[in-house]
Write an enzyme that holds these catalytic residues in place. Structure first.
Site, PDB file in Angstrom:
ATOM      1  N   TRP A  32      24.006  43.102  68.640  1.00  0.00           N
ATOM      2  CA  TRP A  32      22.757  42.221  68.372  1.00  0.00           C
ATOM      3  C   TRP A  32      23.468  41.014  67.458  1.00  0.00           C
ATOM      4  O   TRP A  32      23.899  41.009  66.195  1.00  0.00           O
ATOM      5  CB  TRP A  32      21.767  42.949  67.189  1.00  0.00           C
ATOM      6  CG  TRP A  32      20.510  42.504  67.172  1.00  0.00           C
ATOM      7  CD1 TRP A  32      19.400  42.421  68.017  1.00  0.00           C
ATOM      8  CD2 TRP A  32      20.115  41.295  65.971  1.00  0.00           C
ATOM      9  NE1 TRP A  32      18.354  41.719  67.616  1.00  0.00           N
ATOM     10  CE2 TRP A  32      18.844  40.945  66.394  1.00  0.00           C
ATOM     11  CE3 TRP A  32      21.024  40.703  65.082  1.00  0.00           C
ATOM     12  CZ2 TRP A  32      18.095  40.113  65.539  1.00  0.00           C
ATOM     13  CZ3 TRP A  32      20.103  39.849  64.258  1.00  0.00           C
ATOM     14  CH2 TRP A  32      18.997  39.354  64.277  1.00  0.00           C
ATOM     15  N   LYS A  69      -1.430  42.740  58.010  1.00  0.00           N
ATOM     16  CA  LYS A  69      -1.069  43.854  58.374  1.00  0.00           C
ATOM     17  C   LYS A  69      -1.960  45.116  58.602  1.00  0.00           C
ATOM     18  O   LYS A  69      -1.810  45.715  59.565  1.00  0.00           O
ATOM     19  CB  LYS A  69       0.075  44.400  57.204  1.00  0.00           C
ATOM     20  CG  LYS A  69       1.352  43.859  57.105  1.00  0.00           C
ATOM     21  CD  LYS A  69       2.402  44.133  57.980  1.00  0.00           C
ATOM     22  CE  LYS A  69       2.368  43.116  59.398  1.00  0.00           C
ATOM     23  NZ  LYS A  69       3.037  42.040  59.449  1.00  0.00           N
ATOM     24  N   LYS A 128       5.350  42.031  70.736  1.00  0.00           N
ATOM     25  CA  LYS A 128       6.095  41.812  69.619  1.00  0.00           C
ATOM     26  C   LYS A 128       6.244  40.198  69.587  1.00  0.00           C
ATOM     27  O   LYS A 128       6.542  39.737  68.624  1.00  0.00           O
ATOM     28  CB  LYS A 128       7.496  42.574  69.698  1.00  0.00           C
ATOM     29  CG  LYS A 128       8.499  42.240  68.632  1.00  0.00           C
ATOM     30  CD  LYS A 128       8.125  42.637  67.667  1.00  0.00           C
ATOM     31  CE  LYS A 128       8.850  42.350  66.378  1.00  0.00           C
ATOM     32  NZ  LYS A 128       8.012  42.274  64.839  1.00  0.00           N
ATOM     33  N   CYS A 153      24.550  46.538  64.598  1.00  0.00           N
ATOM     34  CA  CYS A 153      24.877  46.858  66.095  1.00  0.00           C
ATOM     35  C   CYS A 153      25.342  48.223  65.856  1.00  0.00           C
ATOM     36  O   CYS A 153      25.124  49.122  64.819  1.00  0.00           O
ATOM     37  CB  CYS A 153      26.094  46.144  66.330  1.00  0.00           C
ATOM     38  SG  CYS A 153      25.798  44.315  66.028  1.00  0.00           S
ATOM     39  N   ASN A 171      31.047  46.423  64.042  1.00  0.00           N
ATOM     40  CA  ASN A 171      29.828  46.275  63.321  1.00  0.00           C
ATOM     41  C   ASN A 171      30.323  45.500  61.863  1.00  0.00           C
ATOM     42  O   ASN A 171      31.113  45.786  61.304  1.00  0.00           O
ATOM     43  CB  ASN A 171      29.195  47.264  62.728  1.00  0.00           C
ATOM     44  CG  ASN A 171      28.375  48.014  64.173  1.00  0.00           C
ATOM     45  OD1 ASN A 171      28.618  47.615  65.137  1.00  0.00           O
ATOM     46  ND2 ASN A 171      28.250  48.997  63.653  1.00  0.00           N
ATOM     47  N   GLY A 172      29.348  44.359  61.506  1.00  0.00           N
ATOM     48  CA  GLY A 172      29.605  43.909  60.305  1.00  0.00           C
ATOM     49  C   GLY A 172      29.805  42.262  60.357  1.00  0.00           C
ATOM     50  O   GLY A 172      29.822  41.650  61.570  1.00  0.00           O
ATOM     51  N   GLU A 201      -4.045  44.578  61.850  1.00  0.00           N
ATOM     52  CA  GLU A 201      -3.160  44.662  63.183  1.00  0.00           C
ATOM     53  C   GLU A 201      -2.859  46.081  63.433  1.00  0.00           C
ATOM     54  O   GLU A 201      -2.737  46.317  64.729  1.00  0.00           O
ATOM     55  CB  GLU A 201      -2.082  43.573  63.318  1.00  0.00           C
ATOM     56  CG  GLU A 201      -0.857  43.860  62.520  1.00  0.00           C
ATOM     57  CD  GLU A 201       0.400  42.834  62.549  1.00  0.00           C
ATOM     58  OE1 GLU A 201       0.522  42.451  63.976  1.00  0.00           O
ATOM     59  OE2 GLU A 201       1.093  42.600  61.757  1.00  0.00           O
ATOM     60  N   HIS A 248     -17.135  31.922  46.387  1.00  0.00           N
ATOM     61  CA  HIS A 248     -17.785  30.986  47.272  1.00  0.00           C
ATOM     62  C   HIS A 248     -18.149  31.668  48.839  1.00  0.00           C
ATOM     63  O   HIS A 248     -18.156  30.908  49.661  1.00  0.00           O
ATOM     64  CB  HIS A 248     -16.731  29.890  47.454  1.00  0.00           C
ATOM     65  CG  HIS A 248     -16.557  29.034  46.190  1.00  0.00           C
ATOM     66  ND1 HIS A 248     -17.387  28.151  45.582  1.00  0.00           N
ATOM     67  CD2 HIS A 248     -15.496  29.485  45.337  1.00  0.00           C
ATOM     68  CE1 HIS A 248     -16.808  27.837  44.461  1.00  0.00           C
ATOM     69  NE2 HIS A 248     -15.665  28.579  44.297  1.00  0.00           N
ATOM     70  N   GLU A 302      -1.066  38.172  54.237  1.00  0.00           N
ATOM     71  CA  GLU A 302      -0.128  39.032  54.886  1.00  0.00           C
ATOM     72  C   GLU A 302      -0.684  40.257  54.676  1.00  0.00           C
ATOM     73  O   GLU A 302      -0.573  41.359  55.937  1.00  0.00           O
ATOM     74  CB  GLU A 302       1.169  38.857  54.598  1.00  0.00           C
ATOM     75  CG  GLU A 302       2.296  39.554  55.164  1.00  0.00           C
ATOM     76  CD  GLU A 302       2.549  39.440  56.900  1.00  0.00           C
ATOM     77  OE1 GLU A 302       2.018  38.656  57.296  1.00  0.00           O
ATOM     78  OE2 GLU A 302       2.942  40.198  57.216  1.00  0.00           O
ATOM     79  N   ARG A 331      19.182  49.656  67.708  1.00  0.00           N
ATOM     80  CA  ARG A 331      19.863  48.794  66.363  1.00  0.00           C
ATOM     81  C   ARG A 331      20.190  47.537  66.953  1.00  0.00           C
ATOM     82  O   ARG A 331      20.430  46.588  66.154  1.00  0.00           O
ATOM     83  CB  ARG A 331      21.136  49.685  66.254  1.00  0.00           C
ATOM     84  CG  ARG A 331      20.823  51.183  65.365  1.00  0.00           C
ATOM     85  CD  ARG A 331      22.137  51.468  65.053  1.00  0.00           C
ATOM     86  NE  ARG A 331      22.792  50.867  63.967  1.00  0.00           N
ATOM     87  CZ  ARG A 331      22.453  51.469  62.610  1.00  0.00           C
ATOM     88  NH1 ARG A 331      21.642  52.494  62.412  1.00  0.00           N
ATOM     89  NH2 ARG A 331      22.912  51.106  61.536  1.00  0.00           N
TER      90      ARG A 331
END
Ligand code: AGP
Length: 620
Positions: free
Chosen positions: A75, A497, A615, A2, A101-102, A500, A516, A493, A27
């Protein structure tokens, strides 16, 4: 995660607060609020769910004015992203307002104690307890009539802080002392900016660019008492401390990406912190296992589970595959991983001993929601592994685990993959300890997982080297990503990455499968990226490398530091620390993220907003 801002001066604080919150919006972005003193008898707050634009409009409509103020962009971690849960939080008597925050780990205990004293709560947050606690002590301890505010208020706040376990960066306003404010820090950043006739607080120094270049970065356990013209620093336990003033040198244009050129790179570098947050509070040392608060399924029921079905899309599907290897190895429960877009229309034969996991960063992916609902309809217990608090999947699953990786803005998932794999490892430990894993093995696993943030730091230190390799191969149009066992999903993955964000064709394969079919693609312009750390299958992976070399294909290898035999075979190597096998994909995926990033930059691609992608895929 945050963001915090605070202002004391002769201007209306609202201007600095809103500008600062806008800069911090990256953030945390689910809700925001401001509070001011100095225009009337009460602390006035304006809060809203949603973006800063919404708050801005409400602040204007309210005609909010004063000369001291605090603001916050949130957040969600505790409680849904609603107006009630948005900061600032006021105390029961309106005497105190707090932004924070925290995470306050003992907030539930404090809440219960204060509720027993008759204090009523209006939000689900951990922060509200801080406001009540300060106001409670203020009311109880104000007895000494001779005490000046600059003595009383720091004393009271220090008393309240001594009751908190966890982390905080916070700013506190006082109704009855409308010209002063207190900031305090433990584990969450807080910076004090010294202006002329005005002073500032912020969780991100970048918000001070253009306001002042004189700053004090608060250390853990420090607090600052400030007004427009003055300030004093204290240690929570040992009284006044001398200030250490630094010069701020920040280019305003870099602000919203925290100094990084792209969100993706910023988020890659946030991974040590993200994983620290993912792990926080999940180890049960006494029982040598993991613990989860929100599963809502008790051990007897979990003991009857004979099969786990994981469903997800894209990167989350790859993390689920990492989970398949980890959970089967440590708990011996059979795990099956199914694309959500397939599961929703399939009717797999499942018995009543099946447990479903929906894995998702956003919690809003349409296919994953549909698969979850279908499994719920069939009566199976469902759990989510999710990053966004209060998202649809987190709400609809019977229980779940949050990643606490912080907001991920870059379209390419990076830190959330790493956090998802970390949660999978925790689950594997937990399920394993419910079955055959020994206490001693549980302790060993906890010890190795505690190394993860430091190992990620080491993996990030190869960035410059990876950049050179990515630039060398950025012209190539096809790549293979190859690995075995735990690292096979990391290869998948890595390929995702690259394709994309750089629009280069890349395929991930189990290294043994390469013969194969994909081997037909090999030529001098088709590099193969091997994830090949020391493991029980390294000699098999080395054989695959030799097969590629024999056909003239370039080999880029991610190897364990000091492994000369594998190094001798590869054209380019990236050396990484030695890692226990079931955690290797968490560490070895990081150079693959960096490789994709630097290849995309070298090809001139829009890294944070790759073409055709969103997203969160909220349509089928
Ligand atoms: C990966 O970089 C992409 N962002 C994409 O594959 C993503 O993982 C997928 O759309 C699933 O999203 P979710 O985790 O939010 O459900």
């Amino acid at each position: 995660m945050c963001g915090i801002v605070g202002y004391a001066g002769r201007q209306n604080p609202v201007d600095f607060l809103l500008r600062g919150l806008r800069m911090l919006e990256y953030r945390g972005y689910d809700s925001a609020g401001v509070a001011v003193t100095g225009s009337g008898k009460n602390i006035r707050t304006v809060k809203s769910a949603g973006r800063i634009d919404v708050l801005h409009k409400l602040v204007q409509e309210a005609g909010l004015q004063g000369h001291i103020g605090i603001g916050h962009t949130r957040w969600a971690t505790h409680g849904l992203p609603t107006k009630e849960n948005a900061h600032p939080h006021k105390s029961f008597d309106g005497a105190v307002a707090v932004v924070h925050n925290g995470v306050i780990e003992n907030h539930q205990t404090i809440r219960e104690e204060l509720q027993r004293k008759g204090i009523e709560y209006v939000s689900q947050t951990d922060t509200e307890s801080i406001a009540h606690l300060i106001a409670y002590y203020l009311r109880e301890e104000r007895g000494n009539a001779g005490e000046k505010p600059e003595e009383l208020l720091p004393r009271i706040v220090r008393l309240a802080l001594s009751q908190l376990n966890g982390t905080y960066g916070m700013a506190v306003l006082f109704r009855d002392y409308p010209d002063v404010m207190i900031g305090a820090k433990l584990g969450s950043p807080l910076i004090f900016g010294i202006g002329k006739g005005e002073n500032f607080l912020t969780s991100d120094a970048a918000t001070l660019a253009g306001c002042t270049d004189r700053i004090i970065t608060l250390a853990d356990h420090e607090l600052v008492f400030l007004s427009a013209d003055d300030y004093a620093l204290y240690h929570r336990d040992s009284g006044a401390v001398p200030p250490h003033i630094e010069t701020l040198a920040i280019d305003v244009s870099q602000v919203d990406k925290g100094g990084f050129p792209h969100y993706m790179l910023k988020e890659i570098f946030e991974q040590p912190e993200a994983v620290r947050n993912t792990l926080r509070g999940h180890f049960d040392y006494d029982s040598a296992t993991a613990k989860f608060n929100g599963l809502n399924i008790l051990p007897p029921k979990l003991l009857s589970v004979r099969r786990i079905l994981m469903t997800a899309c894209g990167t989350s599907w790859h993390a689920s595959m990492v989970g398949e290897y980890q959970i089967e190895t440590l708990s011996r429960i059979p795990v099956e991983v199914e694309y959500a877009s397939e599961l929703r229309y399939r009717n797999p034969p499942l018995d009543e001993h099946t447990l479903l996991f929906a894995i998702t960063q956003s919690g809003e992916t349409a296919d994953t929601i549909a698969a979850l609902r279908e499994m719920k309809r069939r009566g199976f217990p469902t759990l989510s592994i999710c990053n966004v608090v209060g998202s649809t999947i987190a709400r609809e699953a019977d229980g779940g685990i949050y990643l606490h990786a912080g907001p991920e803005i870059g379209v390419a998932s990076t830190k959330t993959f790493t956090s998802q794999c970390t949660v999978m490892a925790l689950l594997a430990l937990y399920l394993g300890r419910l079955r055959h894993l020994s206490f001693e093995r549980g302790r060993e696993i906890i010890a190795s997982m505690e190394q993860l943030p430091a190992l990620i730091e080491q993996a990030l230190s190869v960035n410059d080297h990876v950049k050179k390799i990515a630039q060398k191969y950025a012209h190539c149009g096809d790549f293979l990503f190859l690995a075995r066992q735990f690292n096979f999903p990391a290869a998948l993955e890595g390929a995702l990455k690259l394709k994309e964000i750089s629009y280069v064709h890349a395929e991930g394969y189990a290294a043994g499968e390469m013969k194969h079919g994909p081997i037909a693609l090999i030529d001098k312009n088709t590099p193969s990226v091997f994830v090949a750390p020391k493991s029980y299958v390294l000699d098999k992976t080395i054989s695959n490398m030799q097969e590629i070399k024999a056909r003239g294909g370039p080999v880029i290898a991610l190897i364990t530091e000091g492994d000369r035999e594998t190094k001798a075979l590869a054209d380019d190597v990236i050396e990484l620390p030695e890692v226990t096998e079931f955690l290797q994909p968490i560490i070895y995926n990081i150079p693959l993220q960096l490789f994709a990033y630097h290849a995309a930059v070298a090809r001139g691609c829009d890294v944070d907003k790759p073409r055709n992608l969103a997203k969160s895929v909220t349509v089928e």
